[in-house]
Write an enzyme that holds these catalytic residues in place. Sequence first.
Site, short mmCIF file in Angstrom:
data_model
loop_
_atom_site.label_atom_id
_atom_site.label_comp_id
_atom_site.label_asym_id
_atom_site.label_seq_id
_atom_site.Cartn_x
_atom_site.Cartn_y
_atom_site.Cartn_z
N TYR A 39 0.56 -1.71 0.47
CA TYR A 39 0.01 0.01 -0.33
C TYR A 39 1.16 1.20 0.39
CZ TYR A 39 -4.87 -1.87 0.59
OH TYR A 39 -6.12 -2.63 0.92
N ASP B 48 -3.07 -18.84 1.06
CA ASP B 48 -4.04 -19.35 0.60
C ASP B 48 -4.99 -19.85 1.39
OD1 ASP B 48 -1.62 -20.11 0.43
OD2 ASP B 48 -1.75 -21.19 -1.74
N ASP C 2 -6.18 -6.14 4.72
CA ASP C 2 -7.53 -5.79 3.77
C ASP C 2 -7.98 -7.51 3.15
OD1 ASP C 2 -9.06 -4.28 2.42
OD2 ASP C 2 -8.07 -4.53 0.76
N LYS D 102 3.19 -15.21 2.98
CA LYS D 102 3.23 -15.72 1.43
C LYS D 102 4.73 -16.69 1.67
CE LYS D 102 1.67 -17.93 -2.01
NZ LYS D 102 1.08 -18.75 -1.87
N ASP E 175 -12.05 -8.83 5.09
CA ASP E 175 -13.54 -8.69 4.18
C ASP E 175 -13.89 -10.62 4.29
OD1 ASP E 175 -13.35 -5.96 3.54
OD2 ASP E 175 -14.39 -6.23 1.63
#
Length: 357
Positions: free
Chosen positions: A142, A223, A247, A191, A251
């Site tokens: 970001y 994942d 982020d 990751k 959600d």
Amino acid sequence: MDFTIAVLPGDGIGPEIIEQAIAVLENIGRLYNHEFRFKEYLAGGAAIDRVNEPLPQSTVDGCLKSDSVLLGAVGGPKWDHLSGEKRPEKALMGLRGGLGLYANIRPAVLHEALREACPLREELIGSGINICVVRELIGGIYFGERGRRQGDFGEEAYDTEIYSVKEVRRIARIAFEIAKQRNQHVTNIDKANVLESSRLWRSVVIETAQEYPDIQLDHMYVDNASMQLIRNPQQFDVIVTTNMFGDILSDEASMLTGSIGMLPSASLGEEKLGMYEPIHGSAPDIAGQDIANPIGTILSAAMMLRHSFGLENEAKSIENAVTKVLAQGYRTKDIMSSNMQLVGCKEMGRLIAAYLV
Ligand code: IPM
Ligand code: MG
């Protein structure tokens, strides 16, 4: 006590959900004898329309002068054609970065009364879902270098993910501290099988864990984590992860609580000033119809009372009022199920304010 709160309603449903959070805080003030002074400032698309920039200096100064910041949501299709620096979302990045708010805390709790609104089968919900996502907020992709350039195939664009030891250590400490108050379990999500930044991230989390011998630490690739959240959400207590993974996963976690409209967040840094906002966006498609769910924002106000003002009883009062209103069967459209009482945004706010004790 006496507090000044900078209020940034923003765009879309921002103003209507903020209005309800303010009504709840005002009632808390009356019940517990505090004075909350609300000062409104422009941010996001609303600021672009008025003063042609998403985050005017007057807003930053206003926030810095306040005891805390309450934000609705920013963005919308009206401003989608604008380039990066001029977009409404720049207001969020500017505030988060400018105020040094590196720790974003997003508790995802499924209220007992909302089990039917949760899309998972009853057996997967089991004894309940209670996850705290700790998202790094001012680093990673970001905030890394980005741009456009000419490559072998013509124009290309790039964004970069960078994490320093210092940035990882401080967010890891926040996660471990939160886990101490909960079920002593942190799941680090990265990751590291592919990304070098994740390999550094993971090694710093492991090193920081030595300061917290009583906390159980696990690691998961992002994942797999996105799958595990659906397959077995009960295995999670505190999740610590990067800005972008946080982020996305927050959600996903929010949906486990019935609706993204339910989730509050607190953004904190080294300084005293914190910013509080629901995790959802500005939902322009339902703006102005009095159907938005104000609970995420109202619970964000509760987090403000707890984390910025040290008012634990008052924070609990709000959380208990939300629980009671849901238990009484009142639902906004996003969490509606059969035999429940459908109410609008205003009425939901009014009910929660009325249930405060
Ligand atoms: C959030 C939002 C923001 C983010 C957007 C609006 C820029 O999705 O707070 O999760 O990506 O951080
Ligand atoms: Mg988001």
